[in-house]
Design an enzyme around this catalytic site. Structure first.
Site, PDB file in Angstrom:
ATOM      1  CB  VAL A 125       0.960  11.220   1.550  1.00  0.00           C
ATOM      2  CG1 VAL A 125       2.544  10.712   2.253  1.00  0.00           C
ATOM      3  CG2 VAL A 125       0.192  10.430   2.207  1.00  0.00           C
ATOM      4  CG  ASP A 236      -7.765  -0.595   5.049  1.00  0.00           C
ATOM      5  OD1 ASP A 236      -7.246  -2.035   4.444  1.00  0.00           O
ATOM      6  OD2 ASP A 236      -7.247   0.123   5.222  1.00  0.00           O
TER       7      ASP A 236
END
Length: 423
Positions: A125, A236
């Protein structure tokens, strides 16, 4: 434009030939010059045509991918119950912006390591800045990623439809050459685990701020389960997937493994168990069953982590130290639950309120999914001084009579697991 340039070069070549002939140069020289010029003109034309073809191919691939996303979205939303009784959603309702690869390279300084914010199962990222000054976060799908095009499409489709102050805002995606990227609003304060598990930073979150973070997460999950146009099971939820904005407001992120439930669907079973063991409910980790109650279990783990400042460890080994869940249950049974409170917030923390939060967390962590509260009940109990039922003390252990194993498996907190997907 390429033909203008070609015409110019042709005129130049003609002038050159005329010059040669006008100066009575050898015919051979003139012939060579003509052939060279013609070859150069042909090569130039071929180059520009090739570039135009590549550009057209790239545009067509983006259009095709966009059509595929919209088609899949329309298929999902046309199923009974998936639009919460509000009718079918049309393509025009889905806003999916496509970014150019060139612009993202410029925004991230060609994805330099200095702009790298972190890396997860999806890939790295990067932080970037658009020409208008807006900061963005770019998730770049890694070629070695365990998550693939399926998770990419799921995240792009789901988060594009979901709008809530406690969900990270999705800005668009990029599909160009071999690159696949998702673009989000930039969260300057990183993730929740960056603070609560670090001894030098956890003191920056006093009880008031932790209280707000817990409530914000609960509201975000409630929206996914009940109030959005789709019923979403995240699968998640964990501290590293809770991002914090400039005011430390929590935003749920990472929807690559999320699933849509129809209006009357209560649970589903999968042979592909994905997520992080330390946050998994026993029925999901051991049998592949997931529902809104499996997300509730994950929320319970996070709630205890935020209050204690300790990370839940997952282990199948009976000789390993007790994990956070077992430790909290033992303290509750012994009437010492206040010992679970992070020492760095003891002075700013009303004990009774913290104990109520711990009790709610233990209710979320009950072994039986049916005995766990819904997110609407959880939010009510967290926000009001209401009578709260006592959590049951049942606990799956490696030595239990049922022959089952510990509710969580041997894995550190950040390891993501997958099993083969049998279809």
């Amino acid at each position: 434009m390429c033909f203008l340039e070609t015409e110019t070069m042709f005129l130049f070549s003609s002038s050159h030939i005329s010059y040669c002939l006008g100066n009575k140069k050898s015919p051979l020289v003139a012939l060579v010059a003509s052939i060279t010029s013609a070859s150069f003109v042909c090569a130039t034309c071929c180059y520009f045509l090739w570039r135009r073809k590549l550009k057209k191919k790239g545009i067509m691939r983006k259009i095709k991918f966009r059509e595929m996303l919209l088609s899949e979205s329309a298929t999902n939303l046309s199923k009974p119950g998936t639009s919460s009784g509000k009718g079918k959603e049309t393509r025009s309702d889905i806003e999916l912006k496509f970014f150019e690869l060139y612009d993202l390279k410029a925004a991230t300084d060609n994805f330099s390591t200095g702009n790298k914010l972190g890396e997860g199962g999806f890939g790295p990222v990067f932080k970037g800045q658009l020409p208008d000054g807006k900061h963005i976060a770019v998730k770049r799908l890694s070629t070695q990623s365990q998550q693939g095009i399926g998770e990419f499409k799921t995240e792009a489709l789901l988060i594009a439809k979901l709008q809530h102050r406690n969900l990270v805002r999705f800005l668009g995606c990029c599909v160009e050459d071999e690159e696949k990227m998702l673009i989000y609003e930039y969260m300057p304060n990183k993730s929740l685990d960056y603070f609560i598990f670090d001894e030098s930073r956890k003191s920056l979150l006093d009880w008031k701020k932790r209280h707000e973070i817990i409530i914000g997460i609960a509201r975000g999950i409630l929206y996914l389960h009940q109030d959005s146009r789709l019923r979403i099971i995240h699968r998640d939820l964990k501290a590293s997937n809770i991002l914090l904005d400039e005011d430390m407001n929590p935003k749920i992120s990472d929807f690559g493994t999320a699933r849509i439930f129809s209006g009357n669907q209560s649970e589903a079973k999968t042979l592909r168990v994905v997520g992080t063991y330390a946050y998994m409910s026993p029925e999901y980790a051991l049998a592949g069953l997931f529902s809104v109650k499996s997300d509730v279990f994950s929320f319970g783990v996070m709630l205890l982590e935020v209050i204690s400042g300790k990370k839940n460890r997952a282990s199948y080994n009976s000789d390993s130290p007790p994990n956070l869940i077992r430790h909290a249950r033992e303290l509750w049974t012994d009437g010492k639950a206040f010992e679970l409170i992070d020492p760095s917030i003891v002075d700013s923390c009303p004990t009774e309120e913290a104990l109520r939060f711990i009790q709610v967390g233990l209710l979320c962590l009950q072994v039986s999914a049916a005995e766990r509260p819904t997110m609407s009940s959880i939010l009510f109990m967290l926000s009001n001084e209401a009578t709260i039922p006592s959590p049951k003390q049942s606990l799956i252990t490696p030595n239990s009579d049922s022959g089952t194993t510990e509710t969580t498996a041997s894995s550190i907190n950040e390891v993501t697991i997958t099993a083969p997907d049998v279809r």
